[in-house]
Design a protein around this motif. Structure first.
Motif, PDB file in Angstrom:
ATOM      1  N   MET A   1       0.833  -1.177   0.000  1.00 35.66           N
ATOM      2  CA  MET A   1       0.000   0.000   0.000  1.00 35.66           C
ATOM      3  C   MET A   1       0.884   1.250   0.000  1.00 35.66           C
ATOM      4  N   LEU A   2       0.520   2.201  -0.803  1.00 39.29           N
ATOM      5  CA  LEU A   2       1.286   3.436  -0.882  1.00 39.29           C
ATOM      6  C   LEU A   2       0.972   4.348   0.298  1.00 39.29           C
ATOM      7  N   GLU A   3       2.009   4.972   0.796  1.00 41.16           N
ATOM      8  CA  GLU A   3       1.834   5.965   1.845  1.00 41.16           C
ATOM      9  C   GLU A   3       2.344   7.285   1.319  1.00 41.16           C
ATOM     10  N   TYR A   4       1.677   8.354   1.710  1.00 44.45           N
ATOM     11  CA  TYR A   4       2.055   9.686   1.255  1.00 44.45           C
ATOM     12  C   TYR A   4       2.367  10.591   2.433  1.00 44.45           C
ATOM     13  N   GLU A   5       3.233  11.527   2.169  1.00 39.97           N
ATOM     14  CA  GLU A   5       3.564  12.591   3.101  1.00 39.97           C
ATOM     15  C   GLU A   5       2.966  13.858   2.509  1.00 39.97           C
ATOM     16  N   TYR A   6       2.384  14.711   3.338  1.00 39.34           N
ATOM     17  CA  TYR A   6       1.705  15.902   2.846  1.00 39.34           C
ATOM     18  C   TYR A   6       2.369  17.169   3.355  1.00 39.34           C
ATOM     19  N   GLN A   7       2.311  18.196   2.532  1.00 45.17           N
ATOM     20  CA  GLN A   7       2.801  19.520   2.912  1.00 45.17           C
ATOM     21  C   GLN A   7       1.790  20.546   2.420  1.00 45.17           C
ATOM     22  N   GLU A   8       1.551  21.544   3.226  1.00 44.42           N
ATOM     23  CA  GLU A   8       0.560  22.563   2.882  1.00 44.42           C
ATOM     24  C   GLU A   8       1.253  23.908   2.675  1.00 44.42           C
ATOM     25  N   LEU A   9       0.924  24.570   1.582  1.00 41.41           N
ATOM     26  CA  LEU A   9       1.433  25.909   1.305  1.00 41.41           C
ATOM     27  C   LEU A   9       0.252  26.864   1.259  1.00 41.41           C
ATOM     28  N   ARG A  10       0.447  28.047   1.769  1.00 42.96           N
ATOM     29  CA  ARG A  10      -0.605  29.072   1.724  1.00 42.96           C
ATOM     30  C   ARG A  10      -0.068  30.282   0.994  1.00 42.96           C
ATOM     31  N   PHE A  11      -0.873  30.797   0.087  1.00 45.89           N
ATOM     32  CA  PHE A  11      -0.521  31.994  -0.665  1.00 45.89           C
ATOM     33  C   PHE A  11      -1.550  33.073  -0.352  1.00 45.89           C
ATOM     34  N   PRO A  12      -1.095  34.224   0.132  1.00 51.94           N
ATOM     35  CA  PRO A  12      -2.043  35.294   0.456  1.00 51.94           C
ATOM     36  C   PRO A  12      -2.675  35.896  -0.794  1.00 51.94           C
ATOM     37  N   ARG A  13      -3.621  36.747  -0.589  1.00 52.49           N
ATOM     38  CA  ARG A  13      -4.426  37.326  -1.663  1.00 52.49           C
ATOM     39  C   ARG A  13      -3.600  38.014  -2.744  1.00 52.49           C
ATOM     40  N   GLY A  14      -2.577  38.734  -2.377  1.00 50.55           N
ATOM     41  CA  GLY A  14      -1.820  39.514  -3.350  1.00 50.55           C
ATOM     42  C   GLY A  14      -0.759  38.754  -4.123  1.00 50.55           C
ATOM     43  N   THR A  15      -0.624  37.473  -3.889  1.00 48.78           N
ATOM     44  CA  THR A  15       0.407  36.685  -4.560  1.00 48.78           C
ATOM     45  C   THR A  15       0.067  36.533  -6.039  1.00 48.78           C
ATOM     46  N   SER A  16       1.040  36.859  -6.885  1.00 51.29           N
ATOM     47  CA  SER A  16       0.802  36.734  -8.328  1.00 51.29           C
ATOM     48  C   SER A  16       0.835  35.272  -8.748  1.00 51.29           C
ATOM     49  N   ARG A  17       0.251  35.008  -9.874  1.00 57.23           N
ATOM     50  CA  ARG A  17       0.229  33.647 -10.392  1.00 57.23           C
ATOM     51  C   ARG A  17       1.618  33.132 -10.685  1.00 57.23           C
ATOM     52  N   SER A  18       2.463  33.995 -11.239  1.00 54.44           N
ATOM     53  CA  SER A  18       3.820  33.564 -11.584  1.00 54.44           C
ATOM     54  C   SER A  18       4.640  33.238 -10.340  1.00 54.44           C
ATOM     55  N   THR A  19       4.442  33.972  -9.254  1.00 58.84           N
ATOM     56  CA  THR A  19       5.152  33.699  -8.012  1.00 58.84           C
ATOM     57  C   THR A  19       4.703  32.362  -7.424  1.00 58.84           C
ATOM     58  N   ALA A  20       3.411  32.118  -7.421  1.00 58.48           N
ATOM     59  CA  ALA A  20       2.880  30.843  -6.920  1.00 58.48           C
ATOM     60  C   ALA A  20       3.361  29.690  -7.798  1.00 58.48           C
ATOM     61  N   ARG A  21       3.345  29.879  -9.099  1.00 64.01           N
ATOM     62  CA  ARG A  21       3.809  28.838 -10.026  1.00 64.01           C
ATOM     63  C   ARG A  21       5.262  28.507  -9.785  1.00 64.01           C
ATOM     64  N   GLN A  22       6.093  29.526  -9.585  1.00 64.29           N
ATOM     65  CA  GLN A  22       7.514  29.304  -9.358  1.00 64.29           C
ATOM     66  C   GLN A  22       7.750  28.538  -8.055  1.00 64.29           C
ATOM     67  N   ALA A  23       7.016  28.875  -7.009  1.00 58.78           N
ATOM     68  CA  ALA A  23       7.155  28.169  -5.729  1.00 58.78           C
ATOM     69  C   ALA A  23       6.758  26.700  -5.874  1.00 58.78           C
ATOM     70  N   LEU A  24       5.665  26.445  -6.582  1.00 56.59           N
ATOM     71  CA  LEU A  24       5.214  25.066  -6.781  1.00 56.59           C
ATOM     72  C   LEU A  24       6.179  24.295  -7.666  1.00 56.59           C
TER      73      LEU A  24
END
Length: 61
Positions: A1-24
């Motif tokens: 059975m596969l097990e996964y590890e999770y991580q959560e990122l939060r981006f505030p309202r003013g974050t641009s799409r390109s900045t979020a894309r680069q982080a991901l």
């Protein structure tokens, strides 16, 4: 059975799409994370959940 590890990122309202894309992209490329879920809230903030497989070594005798 596969097990996964999770991580959560939060981006505030003013974050641009390109900045979020680069982080991901950085998380995916260097940490081997994959996108599991994106939640966009009414105020414009985003919560992104990333996951990666946990690889366990099987003991051999």
């Amino acid at each position: 059975m596969l097990e996964y590890e999770y991580q959560e990122l939060r981006f505030p309202r003013g974050t641009s799409r390109s900045t979020a894309r680069q982080a991901l992209t950085d998380h995916a490329e260097y940490g081997r994370w994959e996108l599991a879920r994106v939640r966009v809230y009414l105020d414009g903030s985003r919560r992104v959940t990333l996951r990666r497989k946990i690889i366990r070594q099987m003991r051999t005798l």
